[in-house]
Design an enzyme around this catalytic site. Structure first.
Site, PDB file in Angstrom:
ATOM      1  N   ARG A  38       0.827  -1.228   0.000  1.00  0.00           N
ATOM      2  CA  ARG A  38       0.000   0.000   0.000  1.00  0.00           C
ATOM      3  C   ARG A  38       0.850   1.262   0.000  1.00  0.00           C
ATOM      4  O   ARG A  38       0.370   2.346  -0.328  1.00  0.00           O
ATOM      5  CB  ARG A  38      -0.976  -0.003   1.185  1.00  0.00           C
ATOM      6  CG  ARG A  38      -1.955   1.163   1.146  1.00  0.00           C
ATOM      7  CD  ARG A  38      -3.154   0.966   2.055  1.00  0.00           C
ATOM      8  NE  ARG A  38      -2.780   0.601   3.394  1.00  0.00           N
ATOM      9  CZ  ARG A  38      -2.342   1.455   4.330  1.00  0.00           C
ATOM     10  NH1 ARG A  38      -2.243   2.736   4.064  1.00  0.00           N
ATOM     11  NH2 ARG A  38      -2.032   1.027   5.537  1.00  0.00           N
ATOM     12  N   TYR A  92     -12.856  12.960 -19.791  1.00  0.00           N
ATOM     13  CA  TYR A  92     -13.492  11.655 -19.583  1.00  0.00           C
ATOM     14  C   TYR A  92     -14.666  11.805 -18.587  1.00  0.00           C
ATOM     15  O   TYR A  92     -14.549  12.563 -17.606  1.00  0.00           O
ATOM     16  CB  TYR A  92     -12.419  10.691 -19.067  1.00  0.00           C
ATOM     17  CG  TYR A  92     -12.945   9.429 -18.456  1.00  0.00           C
ATOM     18  CD1 TYR A  92     -13.703   8.532 -19.210  1.00  0.00           C
ATOM     19  CD2 TYR A  92     -12.691   9.116 -17.124  1.00  0.00           C
ATOM     20  CE1 TYR A  92     -14.194   7.372 -18.645  1.00  0.00           C
ATOM     21  CE2 TYR A  92     -13.169   7.946 -16.551  1.00  0.00           C
ATOM     22  CZ  TYR A  92     -13.927   7.089 -17.315  1.00  0.00           C
ATOM     23  OH  TYR A  92     -14.412   5.944 -16.750  1.00  0.00           O
ATOM     24  N   ASP A 164      -3.895  14.744 -18.440  1.00  0.00           N
ATOM     25  CA  ASP A 164      -4.224  13.321 -18.576  1.00  0.00           C
ATOM     26  C   ASP A 164      -3.852  12.926 -20.003  1.00  0.00           C
ATOM     27  O   ASP A 164      -4.495  13.345 -20.968  1.00  0.00           O
ATOM     28  CB  ASP A 164      -5.719  13.108 -18.308  1.00  0.00           C
ATOM     29  CG  ASP A 164      -6.129  11.645 -18.425  1.00  0.00           C
ATOM     30  OD1 ASP A 164      -5.421  10.863 -19.090  1.00  0.00           O
ATOM     31  OD2 ASP A 164      -7.181  11.275 -17.867  1.00  0.00           O
ATOM     32  N   LYS A 189      -5.067   1.279 -19.908  1.00  0.00           N
ATOM     33  CA  LYS A 189      -5.206   1.431 -21.349  1.00  0.00           C
ATOM     34  C   LYS A 189      -3.897   1.063 -22.069  1.00  0.00           C
ATOM     35  O   LYS A 189      -3.459  -0.070 -21.985  1.00  0.00           O
ATOM     36  CB  LYS A 189      -5.673   2.860 -21.650  1.00  0.00           C
ATOM     37  CG  LYS A 189      -6.851   3.314 -20.768  1.00  0.00           C
ATOM     38  CD  LYS A 189      -8.086   2.502 -21.028  1.00  0.00           C
ATOM     39  CE  LYS A 189      -9.326   2.765 -20.219  1.00  0.00           C
ATOM     40  NZ  LYS A 189      -9.384   3.438 -18.986  1.00  0.00           N
TER      41      LYS A 189
HETATM   42  C1  LIG Z   1      -8.788   9.616 -20.535  1.00  0.00           C
HETATM   43  C2  LIG Z   1      -9.094   8.748 -19.352  1.00  0.00           C
HETATM   44  N1  LIG Z   1      -8.630   9.101 -18.144  1.00  0.00           N
HETATM   45  C3  LIG Z   1      -8.883   8.351 -17.040  1.00  0.00           C
HETATM   46  C4  LIG Z   1      -9.646   7.210 -17.114  1.00  0.00           C
HETATM   47  C5  LIG Z   1      -9.927   6.407 -15.874  1.00  0.00           C
HETATM   48  O1  LIG Z   1      -9.149   5.247 -15.888  1.00  0.00           O
HETATM   49  P1  LIG Z   1      -9.507   3.908 -15.074  1.00  0.00           P
HETATM   50  O2  LIG Z   1     -10.702   3.288 -15.732  1.00  0.00           O
HETATM   51  O3  LIG Z   1      -8.263   3.100 -15.153  1.00  0.00           O
HETATM   52  O4  LIG Z   1      -9.836   4.331 -13.667  1.00  0.00           O
HETATM   53  C6  LIG Z   1     -10.150   6.807 -18.361  1.00  0.00           C
HETATM   54  C7  LIG Z   1     -10.981   5.585 -18.477  1.00  0.00           C
HETATM   55  O5  LIG Z   1     -11.564   5.300 -19.486  1.00  0.00           O
HETATM   56  C8  LIG Z   1      -9.870   7.599 -19.510  1.00  0.00           C
HETATM   57  O6  LIG Z   1     -10.323   7.263 -20.719  1.00  0.00           O
END
Ligand SMILES: Cc1ncc(COP(=O)(O)O)c(C=O)c1O
Length: 371
Positions: A38, A92, A164, A189
């Site tokens: 953790r 997102y 991001d 991803k």
């Molecule tokens: C651009 C983007 N940021 C963050 C996330 C969140 O990621 P996670 O599903 O691993 O929590 C996603 C999920 O689809 C995303 O597409």
């Protein structure tokens, strides 16, 4: 491929061992070398954190148990009650919910900015503003946000610019080279790339990442050792996977411009894309994500999905298998139809995450489904 791994001395394994242990023997009378998953300091997390830092050219990295965990911890380390965050409207759906619903309960005020509005960031700046958050390329519209004007502003005022970069992966885009201070990834991803790990990462300066790590520890957002082990394995092929996905996506984008059934194709690699010039300047590759709108709208989109044989209807993205989804039913269900239309996601908008299959096979599948 190799950053962060053990020295290549005789007898060391080529593949990092999986340390599926929550406890490590500790020297009596000492606490500073306490290892605990953790805390993000056990061997399988450590190697991936060093490798990702090398890929993004960051001083330091901390892994989290999901991309949402990464965004939450990254921003909680920057913002306090009473602070103000400027965030792009093009984000997102899950991030949108975090910023608009959850942050309000913590006393953190968030203003959403349309990245196309001239001087929009500057106009909405307040004396309490501490950070700017944006996503590029944008899920699912594939718009590319120009970091230059935003980073001039954040550097002039002394704000943190948080990006991001999930859609790009460090192969196609490294935000720290373009004036960002913090990079976030959903490692679920492209970084992992095989649809079998949930994870996230935050990258930046060493003192800042230490603060993010403290948030991760107390909010319980650390990844499991096995997730880290799979992620390390996935990272070994990141470059070849992403290059192939870039090529496949470009082939599909070019093919769709010839099809009368396709009303719009959203791919930054096409000269017709509104951000093609920015993408060319800012990115090393245009990515493996595409947005597709069919002339028949929402009904045609549903029928098209049902007829596909190779490309599967599933959420998430960035893996070796090609997937298709409708953001109104997956990543952007939190927005109303009106809100979605405002950010460029009309009903029937299809998001395709292009995999590493043979491009001819993918095109043949789409052709038969359109037929
Ligand atoms: C651009 C983007 N940021 C963050 C996330 C969140 O990621 P996670 O599903 O691993 O929590 C996603 C999920 O689809 C995303 O597409």
């Amino acid at each position: 491929m190799h950053a962060g791994e053990a020295p290549h001395t005789p007898g060391t394994p080529v593949v990092s061992p999986l340390y599926q242990s929550t406890s490590y023997v500790l020297e009596p009378g000492k606490s500073d070398d306490l290892l605990y998953p953790r805390y993000g300091n056990t061997p399988n997390a450590d190697v991936v954190q060093k490798r990702l830092a090398a890929l993004e050219k960051a001083e330091s990295c901390v892994l989290t148990s999901s991309g949402m965990g990464a965004t939450a911890c990254a921003l909680l380390a920057l913002l306090r009650p009473g602070d103000h965050l400027l965030a792009s409207r093009w984000i997102y759906g899950g991030t949108h919910k975090l910023l608009t619903d959850e942050f309000a309960t913590l006393g953190i005020d968030v203003t959403l900015v349309d990245p196309l509005e001239s001087r929009g960031w500057r106009k909405r700046m307040r004396k309490e503003t501490r950070a700017v958050f944006l996503e590029s390329p944008v899920n699912p519209t594939c718009r590319v946000v120009d970091l230059r004007p935003v980073s001039y502003l954040t550097q002039e005022i002394g704000l943190a610019l948080v990006v991001d970069s999930t859609f790009a992966s460090p192969i196609n885009f490294r935000p720290l080279e373009h004036g960002a201070d913090v990079v976030i990834h959903s490692a679920t991803k492209y970084l992992n790339g095989h649809h079998d790990v949930l994870g996230g990462a935050v990258l930046g300066t060493a003192p800042y990442i230490e603060e993010v790590r403290q948030k991760m520890i107390v909010w319980g957002q650390a990844p499991d050792p096995f997730a880290c082990w799979l992620l390390e394995r996935g990272l070994k092929t990141l470059d070849v996977r992403v290059q192939r996905q870039n090529e496949n996506a470009m082939r599909i984008a070019q093919w769709s411009t010839q099809r009368k059934e396709v009303k719009a194709i959203h791919y930054p690699g096409l000269p017709s894309h509104p951000d093609h010039e920015v993408a060319t300047l800012q990115m090393d590759g245009f990515g493996g994500m595409l947005g597709l709108e069919l002339s028949g709208g929402g009904r045609a989109a549903d029928r098209f999905i049902r007829k596909l044989r190779l490309i599967r209807h599933a959420p998430s993205l960035g893996g070796v298998d090609s997937l298709i989804s409708e953001p109104r039913h997956s990543s952007h269900t939190h927005l109303t139809q009106e809100e979605r239309t405002k950010v460029g996601i009309p009903d029937g908008f299809l998001r395709i995450s292009v995999g590493i299959e043979d491009a001819d096979d993918l095109i043949a599948d789409m052709e038969q489904a359109l037929h």
